[in-house]
Design an enzyme around this catalytic site. Structure first.
Site, PDB file in Angstrom:
ATOM      1  N   ARG A 117      39.415  42.601  32.791  1.00  0.00           N
ATOM      2  CA  ARG A 117      38.477  42.736  33.908  1.00  0.00           C
ATOM      3  C   ARG A 117      37.546  43.899  33.628  1.00  0.00           C
ATOM      4  NH1 ARG A 117      39.854  44.644  40.085  1.00  0.00           N
ATOM      5  NH2 ARG A 117      39.284  46.641  39.184  1.00  0.00           N
TER       6      ARG A 117
ATOM      7  N   TYR B 133      33.018  50.191  43.116  1.00  0.00           N
ATOM      8  CA  TYR B 133      34.447  49.865  43.125  1.00  0.00           C
ATOM      9  C   TYR B 133      34.946  49.746  41.679  1.00  0.00           C
ATOM     10  CZ  TYR B 133      38.534  46.988  42.700  1.00  0.00           C
ATOM     11  OH  TYR B 133      39.757  46.524  42.321  1.00  0.00           O
TER      12      TYR B 133
ATOM     13  N   ASP C 139      35.401  41.798  39.429  1.00  0.00           N
ATOM     14  CA  ASP C 139      35.771  41.825  40.852  1.00  0.00           C
ATOM     15  C   ASP C 139      34.608  42.380  41.679  1.00  0.00           C
ATOM     16  OD1 ASP C 139      36.997  42.113  43.314  1.00  0.00           O
ATOM     17  OD2 ASP C 139      38.816  43.062  42.530  1.00  0.00           O
TER      18      ASP C 139
ATOM     19  N   HIS D 104      34.738  42.726  44.923  1.00  0.00           N
ATOM     20  CA  HIS D 104      35.394  43.454  46.006  1.00  0.00           C
ATOM     21  C   HIS D 104      34.719  43.282  47.363  1.00  0.00           C
ATOM     22  CE1 HIS D 104      38.597  46.507  46.883  1.00  0.00           C
ATOM     23  NE2 HIS D 104      39.136  45.784  45.927  1.00  0.00           N
TER      24      HIS D 104
ATOM     25  N   GLU E 178      35.584  37.474  41.135  1.00  0.00           N
ATOM     26  CA  GLU E 178      36.585  37.636  42.195  1.00  0.00           C
ATOM     27  C   GLU E 178      35.981  38.241  43.462  1.00  0.00           C
ATOM     28  OE1 GLU E 178      39.831  39.963  40.709  1.00  0.00           O
ATOM     29  OE2 GLU E 178      40.375  40.719  42.685  1.00  0.00           O
TER      30      GLU E 178
ATOM     31  N   GLU F 219      43.370  38.088  47.503  1.00  0.00           N
ATOM     32  CA  GLU F 219      44.319  39.213  47.528  1.00  0.00           C
ATOM     33  C   GLU F 219      44.566  39.747  48.937  1.00  0.00           C
ATOM     34  OE1 GLU F 219      42.207  41.761  44.732  1.00  0.00           O
ATOM     35  OE2 GLU F 219      41.849  43.187  46.338  1.00  0.00           O
TER      36      GLU F 219
ATOM     37  N   ARG G 275      44.358  33.855  44.708  1.00  0.00           N
ATOM     38  CA  ARG G 275      44.935  35.140  44.280  1.00  0.00           C
ATOM     39  C   ARG G 275      45.898  35.748  45.287  1.00  0.00           C
ATOM     40  NH1 ARG G 275      43.804  38.650  41.152  1.00  0.00           N
ATOM     41  NH2 ARG G 275      43.191  40.258  42.634  1.00  0.00           N
TER      42      ARG G 275
ATOM     43  N   GLU H  34      47.304  39.238  37.285  1.00  0.00           N
ATOM     44  CA  GLU H  34      46.737  40.580  37.155  1.00  0.00           C
ATOM     45  C   GLU H  34      47.842  41.562  36.767  1.00  0.00           C
ATOM     46  OE1 GLU H  34      45.119  42.142  40.812  1.00  0.00           O
ATOM     47  OE2 GLU H  34      43.775  43.506  39.747  1.00  0.00           O
TER      48      GLU H  34
ATOM     49  N   TRP I 154      34.951  47.865  51.746  1.00  0.00           N
ATOM     50  CA  TRP I 154      35.338  48.579  50.540  1.00  0.00           C
ATOM     51  C   TRP I 154      35.858  47.578  49.546  1.00  0.00           C
ATOM     52  CZ3 TRP I 154      40.105  49.298  47.822  1.00  0.00           C
ATOM     53  CH2 TRP I 154      39.972  50.134  46.680  1.00  0.00           C
TER      54      TRP I 154
HETATM   55  O1  EZ4 Z   1      41.572  46.954  45.502  1.00  0.00           O
HETATM   56  O2  EZ4 Z   1      45.100  46.514  45.418  1.00  0.00           O
HETATM   57  O3  EZ4 Z   1      41.994  42.992  42.035  1.00  0.00           O
HETATM   58  N1  EZ4 Z   1      42.467  43.994  42.421  1.00  0.00           N
HETATM   59  C1  EZ4 Z   1      42.037  44.703  43.451  1.00  0.00           C
HETATM   60  C2  EZ4 Z   1      42.881  45.884  43.826  1.00  0.00           C
HETATM   61  C3  EZ4 Z   1      42.752  46.237  45.300  1.00  0.00           C
HETATM   62  C4  EZ4 Z   1      43.869  47.107  45.743  1.00  0.00           C
HETATM   63  C5  EZ4 Z   1      43.793  47.341  47.239  1.00  0.00           C
HETATM   64  O4  EZ4 Z   1      44.771  48.228  47.592  1.00  0.00           O
HETATM   65  O5  EZ4 Z   1      41.038  44.404  44.024  1.00  0.00           O
HETATM   66  O6  EZ4 Z   1      42.514  46.943  43.018  1.00  0.00           O
HETATM   67 CO    CO Z   2      40.537  42.388  43.611  1.00  0.00          CO
END
Ligand code: EZ4
Ligand code: CO
Length: 404
Positions: free
Chosen positions: A149, A161, A212, A214, A238, A264, A285, A341, A404
């Site tokens: 990643r 992030y 990702d 995020h 992602e 997630e 995920r 992951e 976030w």
């Molecule tokens: O930000 O588990 O793909 N992984 C992620 C993680 C999440 C954290 C949140 O606590 O996005 O790093």
């Molecule tokens: Co993630």
């Protein structure tokens, strides 16, 4: 012969970051453990277990895993949600651990046996600049990872992030109140093709590259990002946009063939029902600990398999090694596994949670120990008491609270 539960206890420890563990012991002296960690909301799950679940577990037959799942889910009347589903997951994983220990089998055997030799995992590479990201990718390749990643700081943006702050891990859970980060999506959208181009130019197209987002984009921004990265053939993109509204993914899908992954923060099959049945994503995920344990994850995976959707379970360091161990048994045993992951835990965390799982050449294996193969050293755990910690929050440059 029933196998009554004698005792259940919650153990909270902080070997660098907070973990909540449920330990269930049966009258014949066998115990099982389950992860109950919900980063930044640890005591909500601990109290749910302590005050509302454990009193109902004593005397129940530990062998009745599905019935116990239904009892805790339907029986509470109040359904779903991360706190409830993490608590149920902890019970579920502990009971699977007990059953597999009593059968003297590694858990994946009870789940139907292995569907593959081992579990392909992906690592995290990151950098403050594209150049140190490329170095980080090279280092992970040397460790054997076949899938990586990539995340990097965005020029002119205070906090991207996935990038470390000083010598802290990138994935902070610190501060007695949440730290605030500042974000700018247009700059990120302009930067990402440059990042992906640099990675592909240096490493070619054989390496699987993941990214990702995020949850930071609107659906149309997400569509635009995916379209612009398509030529670099990402393995997946992602969490491009939050999915409280699952329909949002239809818009992204209309604009791109880049594979999409999400889940997630989901805790129920209903969080991804439309995403899966309408084939709006490629990888689901969901996590063992946050989505109701092995029992519910198997239901999600079976449903996903009907629609050609594979799994790609979350495996960050805020999930305990127990969750990782359970995930690896799950990954090995299901037909539609995609990728797992992997973020290595610290040496101290590994000491508190000794485990049978192993990593070599970009692959992991849950090991052959009876149960899920992860234990907890309670004496060591007690030396590292809970410390309140939060994930950061994120704001746009004008102060608007963002994801976030
Ligand atoms: O930000 O588990 O793909 N992984 C992620 C993680 C999440 C954290 C949140 O606590 O996005 O790093
Ligand atoms: Co993630």
């Amino acid at each position: 012969m029933p196998n009554p539960i004698l005792e259940a206890r919650v153990i909270i420890t902080c070997p660098g970051r907070n973990f909540v563990t449920l330990k269930i012991t049966t009258t014949d002296g066998v115990y099982g453990i389950g992860d109950a960690t919900l980063n930044g909301r640890e005591f909500a799950v601990a109290a749910y277990l302590q005050e509302h679940i454990i009193p109902c577990l004593i005397g129940r037959d530990a062998d009745r895993i599905e019935d116990t799942w239904q009892y805790l889910y339907r029986g509470a009347y109040w359904r779903r949600g991360p706190v409830t589903m993490s608590a149920i997951a902890a019970v579920d994983v502990a009971l699977w651990d007990i059953k597999a220990k009593r059968a003297n089998m590694p858990l994946y055997q009870l789940l139907g046996g292995r569907c593959r030799e081992s579990v392909t995992v992906y690592a995290h590479a990151n950098g403050h600049e594209i150049s140190d990201l490329l170095e980080s990718v090279a280092q992970h390749q040397e460790l054997g990872y076949k899938a990586i990643r990539v995340q990097a700081a965005v020029p002119g943006v205070a906090d991207a992030y996935g990038v470390p702050h000083g010598d802290k891990p990138y994935e902070p859970a610190d501060g007695t109140i949440p730290r605030e980060e500042v974000w700018n999506t247009p700059k990120y959208l302009r930067f990402m093709p440059r990042l992906m181009d640099a990675v592909r130019s240096k490493f070619g197209f054989d390496l699987a590259i993941l990214h990702d987002g995020h949850h930071r984009m609107t659906p149309i921004e997400a569509a635009s990002l995916a379209k612009s990265l398509e030529e670099f053939q990402p393995f997946w993109l992602e969490d491009l946009t939050p999915a409280e509204n699952q329909d949002a993914f239809r818009l992204i899908r209309q604009h791109t063939t880049a594979p999409l992954a999400i889940g997630e923060v989901f805790n129920s099959i209903f969080d991804c029902q439309k995403l899966i049945s309408e084939q709006l994503i490629d990888y689901i995920r969901t996590t063992i600990v946050h989505a109701g344990g092995i029992t519910h994850m198997r239901r999600i995976a079976s449903f996903a398999d009907l629609y050609g959707v594979k799994t790609g379970s979350h495996g960050a360091t805020d999930l305990s090694p127990i969750c990782m161990g359970a995930a690896l048994h799950f990954d090995l045993s299901i037909p539609n596994f995609g990728i797992q992951e992997h973020m290595p835990h610290t040496a101290l965390t590994d000491e508190v949670f000794p485990h049978a799982y192993t990593f070599a050449n970009g692959l992991m294996h849950p090991g052959e120990a009876p149960g899920h193969g992860v234990d907890i050293d309670e004496t060591l755990a007690a030396k590292h008491p809970y410390k309140r910690a939060y994930l950061p929050v994120c704001r746009l440059e004008d102060g608007t609270l963002h994801n976030w």
